[in-house]
Write a protein that holds these residues in place. Sequence first.
Motif, PDB file in Angstrom:
ATOM      1  N   THR A  29       0.840  -1.187   0.000  1.00 39.37           N
ATOM      2  CA  THR A  29       0.000   0.000   0.000  1.00 39.37           C
ATOM      3  C   THR A  29       0.878   1.240   0.000  1.00 39.37           C
ATOM      4  N   TRP A  30       0.335   2.317  -0.557  1.00 39.47           N
ATOM      5  CA  TRP A  30       1.007   3.610  -0.555  1.00 39.47           C
ATOM      6  C   TRP A  30       0.037   4.625   0.030  1.00 39.47           C
ATOM      7  N   GLU A  31       0.546   5.443   0.950  1.00 39.95           N
ATOM      8  CA  GLU A  31      -0.256   6.469   1.605  1.00 39.95           C
ATOM      9  C   GLU A  31       0.390   7.830   1.374  1.00 39.95           C
ATOM     10  N   ASP A  32      -0.449   8.863   1.234  1.00 37.64           N
ATOM     11  CA  ASP A  32       0.085  10.219   1.119  1.00 37.64           C
ATOM     12  C   ASP A  32       0.447  10.750   2.506  1.00 37.64           C
ATOM     13  N   GLU A  33       0.901  11.989   2.556  1.00 36.06           N
ATOM     14  CA  GLU A  33       1.353  12.565   3.822  1.00 36.06           C
ATOM     15  C   GLU A  33       0.232  12.713   4.849  1.00 36.06           C
ATOM     16  N   ARG A  34      -1.035  12.667   4.405  1.00 32.73           N
ATOM     17  CA  ARG A  34      -2.168  12.734   5.331  1.00 32.73           C
ATOM     18  C   ARG A  34      -2.612  11.351   5.806  1.00 32.73           C
ATOM     19  N   GLY A  35      -1.946  10.300   5.304  1.00 29.49           N
ATOM     20  CA  GLY A  35      -2.307   8.933   5.682  1.00 29.49           C
ATOM     21  C   GLY A  35      -3.402   8.328   4.829  1.00 29.49           C
ATOM     22  N   GLN A  36      -3.765   8.985   3.715  1.00 28.76           N
ATOM     23  CA  GLN A  36      -4.802   8.479   2.812  1.00 28.76           C
ATOM     24  C   GLN A  36      -4.177   7.479   1.833  1.00 28.76           C
ATOM     25  N   LEU A  37      -4.839   6.346   1.649  1.00 28.04           N
ATOM     26  CA  LEU A  37      -4.347   5.371   0.676  1.00 28.04           C
ATOM     27  C   LEU A  37      -4.496   5.933  -0.730  1.00 28.04           C
ATOM     28  N   THR A  38      -3.411   5.880  -1.478  1.00 26.87           N
ATOM     29  CA  THR A  38      -3.420   6.379  -2.853  1.00 26.87           C
ATOM     30  C   THR A  38      -3.218   5.259  -3.869  1.00 26.87           C
ATOM     31  N   SER A  39      -2.794   4.089  -3.385  1.00 26.54           N
ATOM     32  CA  SER A  39      -2.508   2.984  -4.293  1.00 26.54           C
ATOM     33  C   SER A  39      -2.336   1.701  -3.499  1.00 26.54           C
ATOM     34  N   PHE A  40      -2.660   0.564  -4.141  1.00 35.34           N
ATOM     35  CA  PHE A  40      -2.328  -0.735  -3.547  1.00 35.34           C
ATOM     36  C   PHE A  40      -2.118  -1.764  -4.636  1.00 35.34           C
ATOM     37  N   GLN A  41      -1.368  -2.794  -4.277  1.00 39.13           N
ATOM     38  CA  GLN A  41      -1.204  -3.982  -5.110  1.00 39.13           C
ATOM     39  C   GLN A  41      -1.441  -5.182  -4.210  1.00 39.13           C
ATOM     40  N   LEU A  42      -2.446  -5.973  -4.546  1.00 39.24           N
ATOM     41  CA  LEU A  42      -2.726  -7.204  -3.815  1.00 39.24           C
ATOM     42  C   LEU A  42      -2.277  -8.363  -4.702  1.00 39.24           C
ATOM     43  N   CYS A  43      -1.123  -8.924  -4.359  1.00 40.89           N
ATOM     44  CA  CYS A  43      -0.575 -10.068  -5.095  1.00 40.89           C
ATOM     45  C   CYS A  43      -1.106 -11.324  -4.424  1.00 40.89           C
ATOM     46  N   TYR A  44      -1.547 -12.288  -5.219  1.00 41.82           N
ATOM     47  CA  TYR A  44      -2.112 -13.508  -4.643  1.00 41.82           C
ATOM     48  C   TYR A  44      -1.588 -14.741  -5.363  1.00 41.82           C
ATOM     49  N   ASP A  45      -1.717 -15.878  -4.667  1.00 38.92           N
ATOM     50  CA  ASP A  45      -1.141 -17.148  -5.135  1.00 38.92           C
ATOM     51  C   ASP A  45       0.347 -16.956  -5.396  1.00 38.92           C
TER      52      ASP A  45
END
Length: 124
Positions: A29-45
């Motif tokens: 996950t990536w969060e901005d300086e305010r702690g808001q999620l701006t991106s994610f990658q959910l890798c599975y298997d």
Amino acid sequence: MLTELYLTQDKEIHTKKRWFQDDYFDLFTWEDERGQLTSFQLCYDRLGRERVISWDCQRGFGHHRIDDGEASPHKNMTPVFVKDGTFSYDEVMPKFMKSSNQINQQISHFVIQKVKEYIQQHSK
């Protein structure tokens, strides 16, 4: 169960990257300086035929297979994302819901909601 692996953060970069892992998942996950999620990658298997569902606030959604580049024992190539077909929500999400109950619930719920959005957009 997903557990957080701690990363060294570059103080000059205003984005915080977090990494959670278990035997089946890698969640970045990536969060901005305010702690808001701006991106994610959910890798599975991740120990089998690894794929990733991702979301970014500027680029939107993606679903890919991860080609680890390890076809030859004589070369170590960089993994790359390769277009992949349908995301198997019914297979992956129950595992994620169970596996993510020990991590920050705001992150877990955010990922679940975004994946539901992805399914709604791609089931038309």
